[in-house]
Scaffold this motif. Sequence first.
Motif, PDB file in Angstrom:
ATOM      1  N   VAL A  63      40.324  36.754  51.754  1.00 55.03           N
ATOM      2  CA  VAL A  63      39.455  36.185  50.727  1.00 55.03           C
ATOM      3  C   VAL A  63      39.223  34.704  50.974  1.00 55.03           C
ATOM      4  O   VAL A  63      38.153  34.178  50.657  1.00 55.03           O
ATOM      5  CB  VAL A  63      40.050  36.430  49.321  1.00 55.03           C
ATOM      6  CG1 VAL A  63      39.192  35.765  48.249  1.00 55.03           C
ATOM      7  CG2 VAL A  63      40.169  37.917  49.038  1.00 55.03           C
ATOM      8  N   ASP A  64      40.200  34.018  51.565  1.00 50.78           N
ATOM      9  CA  ASP A  64      40.005  32.595  51.870  1.00 50.78           C
ATOM     10  C   ASP A  64      38.819  32.404  52.812  1.00 50.78           C
ATOM     11  O   ASP A  64      37.992  31.498  52.626  1.00 50.78           O
ATOM     12  CB  ASP A  64      41.263  32.011  52.516  1.00 50.78           C
ATOM     13  CG  ASP A  64      42.408  31.867  51.531  1.00 50.78           C
ATOM     14  OD1 ASP A  64      42.190  32.113  50.334  1.00 50.78           O
ATOM     15  OD2 ASP A  64      43.512  31.499  51.958  1.00 50.78           O
ATOM     16  N   SER A 118      35.590  33.072  51.031  1.00 50.47           N
ATOM     17  CA  SER A 118      35.212  31.937  50.191  1.00 50.47           C
ATOM     18  C   SER A 118      34.522  30.851  51.009  1.00 50.47           C
ATOM     19  O   SER A 118      33.511  30.282  50.584  1.00 50.47           O
ATOM     20  CB  SER A 118      36.455  31.372  49.502  1.00 50.47           C
ATOM     21  OG  SER A 118      36.132  30.254  48.706  1.00 50.47           O
ATOM     22  N   SER A 119      35.049  30.590  52.200  1.00 52.74           N
ATOM     23  CA  SER A 119      34.445  29.571  53.059  1.00 52.74           C
ATOM     24  C   SER A 119      33.034  29.966  53.460  1.00 52.74           C
ATOM     25  O   SER A 119      32.104  29.150  53.438  1.00 52.74           O
ATOM     26  CB  SER A 119      35.302  29.368  54.316  1.00 52.74           C
ATOM     27  OG  SER A 119      36.591  28.925  53.982  1.00 52.74           O
ATOM     28  N   ASP A 142      36.645  32.891  40.817  1.00 50.89           N
ATOM     29  CA  ASP A 142      37.868  32.562  41.549  1.00 50.89           C
ATOM     30  C   ASP A 142      37.629  32.600  43.060  1.00 50.89           C
ATOM     31  O   ASP A 142      38.169  31.780  43.800  1.00 50.89           O
ATOM     32  CB  ASP A 142      38.986  33.532  41.171  1.00 50.89           C
ATOM     33  CG  ASP A 142      39.413  33.382  39.721  1.00 50.89           C
ATOM     34  OD1 ASP A 142      39.397  32.243  39.214  1.00 50.89           O
ATOM     35  OD2 ASP A 142      39.752  34.397  39.093  1.00 50.89           O
ATOM     36  N   VAL A 143      36.812  33.557  43.512  1.00 53.97           N
ATOM     37  CA  VAL A 143      36.505  33.647  44.938  1.00 53.97           C
ATOM     38  C   VAL A 143      35.714  32.426  45.392  1.00 53.97           C
ATOM     39  O   VAL A 143      35.959  31.867  46.465  1.00 53.97           O
ATOM     40  CB  VAL A 143      35.723  34.940  45.247  1.00 53.97           C
ATOM     41  CG1 VAL A 143      35.211  34.941  46.692  1.00 53.97           C
ATOM     42  CG2 VAL A 143      36.592  36.166  45.001  1.00 53.97           C
ATOM     43  N   LEU A 144      34.783  31.969  44.576  1.00 54.66           N
ATOM     44  CA  LEU A 144      33.944  30.835  44.955  1.00 54.66           C
ATOM     45  C   LEU A 144      34.747  29.571  45.226  1.00 54.66           C
ATOM     46  O   LEU A 144      34.345  28.745  46.045  1.00 54.66           O
ATOM     47  CB  LEU A 144      32.912  30.541  43.862  1.00 54.66           C
ATOM     48  CG  LEU A 144      31.796  31.564  43.649  1.00 54.66           C
ATOM     49  CD1 LEU A 144      30.860  31.088  42.547  1.00 54.66           C
ATOM     50  CD2 LEU A 144      31.028  31.815  44.933  1.00 54.66           C
ATOM     51  N   ARG A 156      38.159  29.559  46.009  1.00 48.86           N
ATOM     52  CA  ARG A 156      39.404  29.796  46.751  1.00 48.86           C
ATOM     53  C   ARG A 156      39.570  28.749  47.857  1.00 48.86           C
ATOM     54  O   ARG A 156      40.658  28.258  48.106  1.00 48.86           O
ATOM     55  CB  ARG A 156      39.402  31.202  47.330  1.00 48.86           C
ATOM     56  CG  ARG A 156      40.649  31.545  48.130  1.00 48.86           C
ATOM     57  CD  ARG A 156      41.865  31.671  47.240  1.00 48.86           C
ATOM     58  NE  ARG A 156      41.777  32.844  46.408  1.00 48.86           N
ATOM     59  CZ  ARG A 156      42.261  34.054  46.751  1.00 48.86           C
ATOM     60  NH1 ARG A 156      42.839  34.226  47.923  1.00 48.86           N
ATOM     61  NH2 ARG A 156      42.146  35.075  45.922  1.00 48.86           N
ATOM     62  N   ASP A 157      38.475  28.442  48.540  1.00 45.48           N
ATOM     63  CA  ASP A 157      38.459  27.333  49.487  1.00 45.48           C
ATOM     64  C   ASP A 157      37.647  26.212  48.840  1.00 45.48           C
ATOM     65  O   ASP A 157      36.421  26.192  48.936  1.00 45.48           O
ATOM     66  CB  ASP A 157      37.826  27.750  50.818  1.00 45.48           C
ATOM     67  CG  ASP A 157      37.741  26.599  51.809  1.00 45.48           C
ATOM     68  OD1 ASP A 157      38.197  25.483  51.477  1.00 45.48           O
ATOM     69  OD2 ASP A 157      37.206  26.802  52.912  1.00 45.48           O
ATOM     70  N   THR A 199      35.895  42.359  46.097  1.00 50.50           N
ATOM     71  CA  THR A 199      37.104  42.271  46.907  1.00 50.50           C
ATOM     72  C   THR A 199      38.125  43.305  46.447  1.00 50.50           C
ATOM     73  O   THR A 199      38.162  43.696  45.285  1.00 50.50           O
ATOM     74  CB  THR A 199      37.743  40.874  46.820  1.00 50.50           C
ATOM     75  OG1 THR A 199      38.079  40.591  45.456  1.00 50.50           O
ATOM     76  CG2 THR A 199      36.799  39.804  47.341  1.00 50.50           C
TER      77      THR A 199
END
Length: 271
Positions: free
Chosen positions: A14-15, A18-19, A52-54, A56-57, A218
């Motif tokens: 997921v990191d 996010s990137s 939260d995904v947006l 994460r990074d 996800t």
Amino acid sequence: MANKLPRVFSYPKVDTLSSSIGTYILRLQDTALQRHGHPKFRVAISGGSLLDVLVRDPKALLLNPNTKWPQWEIFFADERAVPLDHSDSNYLQLKRTILDRIPSGYRHGKPTVYPIDDTLLEAGDERGVTQEIADAYEQTLVRCFAAKDSVKVPVFDLILLGVGPDGHTAALFPGHELLREDSAWVAAMEDAPKLPPRRITLTLPVLTHANHVVFVATGEGKRDVLKKVFEVPEEGLPCSWVNRQAGGDRVAWFVDDKAIEGVQGFVKGVL
């Protein structure tokens, strides 16, 4: 209706997702700002794990110096009929996840956000308050996008959506009568099949007329619904409807490998 298969960008973690989604959104931002006669990037966003995904990074979007936050106008693809400081509020989640984390004095400032008018809730729980909130939010869209008699639907630069395990997206649920709404921009719901039951949502015509739609999904818990979206499109799920009717280059899915494992019926995207 578009004929092209949607693009799916999948990542092992997921990191990394996010990137990549940050990179993708900033490309859309720059394209929109170059296209418009006025410097605004108009985005509608859902709540849930999407936010939260947006972040994460945080360097990908939240704290990226290329994110032109003051030129963003953020609307809500759906919202719960609760006060803005209520734990169920999508606005509160956006505030905690993004708005409060943009440092004070940060050189790019903060976006303009359009929440619901929660003062309308003061009338209590009587039926009809949710419709008043929906009507008021539609008038917000009218003021921002143009007079309704000259614009069929507001065209967002980007709509960011999540996907429920049941195939719902925004506050459009499988089999619900709101899927047939074709005139209102914003609709009210008193009977959502999950709590809280009172919500407002952008309607299908608005979701499917955006310049770009991005879905985020996800976890292996989303695998079954993604199979239905991509492999059995006649299923008629709300997220499947948006996927098909917007379709082609206007729709992109950002997922992790657990969600898309074994699923077919899409084009693998490459940034």
